[in-house]
Each structure stands twice: as structure tokens, then as C-alpha cells.
Scaffold this active site. Sequence first.
Site, mmCIF file in Angstrom:
data_model
loop_
_atom_site.group_PDB
_atom_site.id
_atom_site.type_symbol
_atom_site.label_atom_id
_atom_site.label_comp_id
_atom_site.label_asym_id
_atom_site.label_seq_id
_atom_site.Cartn_x
_atom_site.Cartn_y
_atom_site.Cartn_z
ATOM 1 N N TYR A 30 -26.641 -9.071 38.955
ATOM 2 C CA TYR A 30 -27.974 -8.822 38.079
ATOM 3 C C TYR A 30 -28.977 -7.755 38.281
ATOM 4 O O TYR A 30 -28.925 -7.255 39.557
ATOM 5 C CB TYR A 30 -28.757 -10.253 38.274
ATOM 6 C CG TYR A 30 -30.223 -10.539 37.369
ATOM 7 C CD1 TYR A 30 -29.848 -11.202 36.307
ATOM 8 C CD2 TYR A 30 -31.185 -9.929 37.747
ATOM 9 C CE1 TYR A 30 -30.917 -11.572 35.324
ATOM 10 C CE2 TYR A 30 -32.401 -10.259 36.880
ATOM 11 C CZ TYR A 30 -32.377 -10.813 35.941
ATOM 12 O OH TYR A 30 -33.331 -11.095 34.917
ATOM 13 N N PHE B 44 -36.312 -7.053 30.486
ATOM 14 C CA PHE B 44 -35.446 -6.180 30.665
ATOM 15 C C PHE B 44 -34.424 -7.004 31.936
ATOM 16 O O PHE B 44 -34.915 -7.162 32.834
ATOM 17 C CB PHE B 44 -35.833 -4.888 31.777
ATOM 18 C CG PHE B 44 -35.154 -3.974 32.159
ATOM 19 C CD1 PHE B 44 -34.987 -2.612 31.370
ATOM 20 C CD2 PHE B 44 -34.047 -4.167 33.224
ATOM 21 C CE1 PHE B 44 -33.844 -1.670 32.040
ATOM 22 C CE2 PHE B 44 -33.151 -3.226 33.880
ATOM 23 C CZ PHE B 44 -33.292 -1.944 33.082
ATOM 24 N N GLU B 45 -33.198 -7.057 31.386
ATOM 25 C CA GLU B 45 -32.273 -7.610 32.515
ATOM 26 C C GLU B 45 -30.879 -7.140 32.140
ATOM 27 O O GLU B 45 -30.523 -7.018 30.984
ATOM 28 C CB GLU B 45 -32.417 -9.120 32.557
ATOM 29 C CG GLU B 45 -32.053 -9.893 31.451
ATOM 30 C CD GLU B 45 -32.003 -11.606 31.345
ATOM 31 O OE1 GLU B 45 -32.613 -12.016 32.295
ATOM 32 O OE2 GLU B 45 -31.967 -12.196 30.313
ATOM 33 N N ILE B 46 -30.052 -6.961 33.107
ATOM 34 C CA ILE B 46 -28.774 -6.489 33.003
ATOM 35 C C ILE B 46 -27.898 -7.653 33.550
ATOM 36 O O ILE B 46 -27.992 -7.646 34.994
ATOM 37 C CB ILE B 46 -28.451 -5.028 33.133
ATOM 38 C CG1 ILE B 46 -29.498 -4.181 32.743
ATOM 39 C CG2 ILE B 46 -26.988 -4.592 33.181
ATOM 40 C CD1 ILE B 46 -29.338 -2.619 33.323
ATOM 41 N N TYR C 254 -24.221 -8.225 29.624
ATOM 42 C CA TYR C 254 -25.210 -7.639 28.417
ATOM 43 C C TYR C 254 -26.364 -7.206 29.224
ATOM 44 O O TYR C 254 -26.798 -7.268 30.418
ATOM 45 C CB TYR C 254 -25.758 -8.968 27.836
ATOM 46 C CG TYR C 254 -26.577 -10.091 28.324
ATOM 47 C CD1 TYR C 254 -28.101 -9.613 28.470
ATOM 48 C CD2 TYR C 254 -26.264 -11.223 28.554
ATOM 49 C CE1 TYR C 254 -29.143 -10.522 28.950
ATOM 50 C CE2 TYR C 254 -27.174 -12.157 29.081
ATOM 51 C CZ TYR C 254 -28.536 -11.741 29.261
ATOM 52 O OH TYR C 254 -29.425 -12.731 29.769
#
Length: 495
Positions: A321, A388-390, A293
Site C-alpha cells: 500500500y 490517493f492510494e496505490i 491500482y
Amino acid sequence: MTMRNVFNRRFRRITVIIISGTIFLFIIVILFASRKPLSSQDSDLTMGFKSFADNFDFSYLKNLKPISDSTPQPPPQSLLESESGTGTKGITEEEEEDTYETKGYQIKRQDVKFKYINPNGKKGTKQEVQAQHDELYNKVLTKEIHEPKDFNIESIRPPSPDMLSKYKHANATIVALVRNHEFGAIGRTIRKFEKSFNEKFNYPYTLINDVPFSDKFKDRIQAFTKSPVEFVTIPEELWSKPDSIDVEKQTTEMNIMAEHNVAYAKMESYHNMCRFYSGNMFNLPELQKYKYYWRIEPHVEFYTSINYDIFKYLEGTKKVYGFTISLYDISETVKTLWTETLKFLNTGDNYKYINKNGAFQWLLSDTQLPENNQIAGGYSTCHFWSNFEIVDMDFLRSEAYTAWFNHLDSTGKFYYERWGDAPVHSMGLALFADKSKVHWFRDVGYFHDPYYNCPKTSHTRGCEPGQFSKWDHLNDQNCMASWIDYSIDDLDAIY
């Protein structure tokens, strides 16, 4: 036949016999010296031959090592498989102690400990150290870069518009936790995000709320994107505080935090949100079908055009991450997060979850804001700003992270303190992930009030490269220099 010829023939025969005998004796010596003694008599015999071999000159036989040097060597470390998965098998007590002194960690069953060893020799007052960090940060962010160099970016370019419907996506979604009244704010974020990235790839959105979304909200959002949008209501058991929380204690602790000006201290919904993001969001039934996500929020900016599939970049590099900003947290909100984590790591066999190439020094650095370490029990409070993180959700769903979160949740301190999802995610990554698998998206221009990640690229628009905050007095909250110093082995190898 002359006497001379007879003598020469006999001499050659004797020489052959001597050499043959010597070789035969040598073979016998080797066999006996390498043979495991079965009795004291055998052992004595072996030692006798070994003593003979040690004193005999075999130098005429090239590349032959003396028997005294031929003791079996241990297999390479790569072949020593750890029962626990931490790579600690085969390491002696002395080596562990040496690791603690030289690298700042000791990973032993029920005896896990860490310390900051200042590997780069930072010296000076905290103001002087901050000046060094500001200089490093500015130097890195004002260097012109392009895209990541550690993957074949050309293989993950956007498809042509006519092929977009057939594009094979990574197993990923865009996530936002929003309220019904925020349709305008999240809509503006989606419009900017589409222009920066998603109109080129059409990844689906998953919008989440603790109450059902209104029809008005759904209609407004659908106008901002051509991508599929799923609207999810969070089940009560994943959102609200557990029944185990002592309400009287919660009220007392929240009041104390409010007296110390801790933001959102008395807002229970904020505590719910932090706990939800920390350990429950990725277990939503609607997110179970996804691996990755990308989290977005209202009121953010994107300053660069992203012309490669970020999800496929993480997938291809096996990174777990991605972040843009690292800063210090409010120490009063995480006073015992590190203490409770050490309790967990020193319980049973939980030490086995630690990755020995974790970001330990970043987690513990105390040269810029030493007062944070003092209040937070040794934790620097450095964290990735999670707006903001993937994320690879397989990491968050792992046995290590799940067991650790369950321990944290059992303490009730998501409510008795104000543990945020950002320090929780960050601490979990620093302990359980290889630091090389945590990626700073240095090329992505991003802003969430009041902090920036502004790179110098040919397509950065709207921000000043190297600027960290729109307020200079907040520069001491920047923890990126510590990440660069302690967690990136080769900065130029990535960008």
C-alpha cells in the site's frame, strides 16, 4: 637400565592409564547423562553419573560445558512455525501478558486485545502534543529529499519515447470512480497526472460508473491520454445496498447523523460508494486481471515529476500500500468500527489473521485528539486519505481482509453509520499487514482540498514544503506525526 629410568617408564604408563581411564569414564558419563531414562533404575543410574559429573573438575578439557548446563535449548523463534500464521505458537501465557504490557497487544484465541501504551512518552495537553506533532511534521517535510533509497530506482526509470510501446509494465491500472457530468474535472486530473507520471509509462486507465458512460464522456476522456481507457459499469449487486438493510433503521440513523452535521449522512449513494470501495471494487470482473491500482479523483493536484515506475517500486519492495496523507476521521462516522472489528478478531480462530508487526499504536493513539478515541471506542480514527492510494489488490482479496469485510458488511453499518472506505482500508492494513509494507510516498507532491503532501525536492512546483492544509485551524487533523513516530522504524533509510 637404572632404577631412575624404570621408575620414569612406570610413571608414564600409570599416567597414560589414568588419563585414558578418565576419558573413557567421561564418555560413559556423557552417554548416560544425555540418554532418556527408560526406567526408575536407569534414571537413578543417570542421576548418579550426573552427580559425579557435576562435582568432577573437567576444566583441563577446554571448551567443554558441564553436563548441568547442557540441557537441550529450544529452537530459534524463526523455526517455530505457527499453525495459524501469526507467529504465536510457542509463546507462553506470561510472554503474551508481557507483550500486552510492553507492546500494547495480546494475540490469543478469542482473547485479542490492544491498548495504547504511548511508547514515545508524549506528555502535555492535546494542544501541547499537537504542537510537538506539528514541529515533527514540519521538520520532516522541509528536509530536502530525492527518491526512495530502499530500492534500485535506476532499474525502473522511464523508457525512451521510441521504446515506450515495448515497455514491460507491472500488472497495474489507474482507477477512477466518476459520473458522466464530471468529464471536465476528471479530464483535468488526467492531464496533470499524465504530466507528472503516466505519459512516461502509459499505464491503462479503468474508469468506473454505476451507470453506463455516455459516448460524449468517452470521447472527451480519450482526448486527455494516449493510454488505453476501459469504461466499466458497476453491476447492481456490487453497488446498491444489500436487501438485508432495515430501511426504517437506516432512515432513523441517517437522520441522527445529519443532526450531528455528519457530511453526506443522508446521501445513500455516498454510503454505496464507501461500501463499494471498501469491499467490492477490486472484485469487479474488469479489475480481476490486475494486481495493482492507483486511485485518482477529480479536483486533485500533482506537484512533482515522478521519474520512476511507482508500480514497479511497490512490486520490487513487496509493499502492499502507498499513501500521501494521513488524517483523523470524523469520529461519529465510525463509532463502532473498532468494536465490531474486535468482535471479529475474537471469534473462532480469526486472531490468526493479525500481523504482529502491525501499526497498532497509530491505530490507537489518543494524545492529540482523545475525544475521537472516546467516541470511536478506542480507535484514534487515524487513516490514509484514500483519494490517493496505490494498492496491491492481492492484499484486499486475501482471506484475512475478505473475512473481516464480510463481517463488517453483515452488521449493516455502512448504512446505519457512515463507515468510509478510508478508515476501513486503513484499519485492515494496520491489523493484517506488516507496517513496513505500507509506504508513505513522501516524495510525491499531492493536493486534495484542503490537504497537502508537499515535499522539498528539486522538482516540487506549486506548493509550500511542510504545509498540511490551506487552513491553519485544520492542522489538528494531521495524523502523519503518529505514523512517523510509531510505524516507520528508520525514516532516513527510505528517503
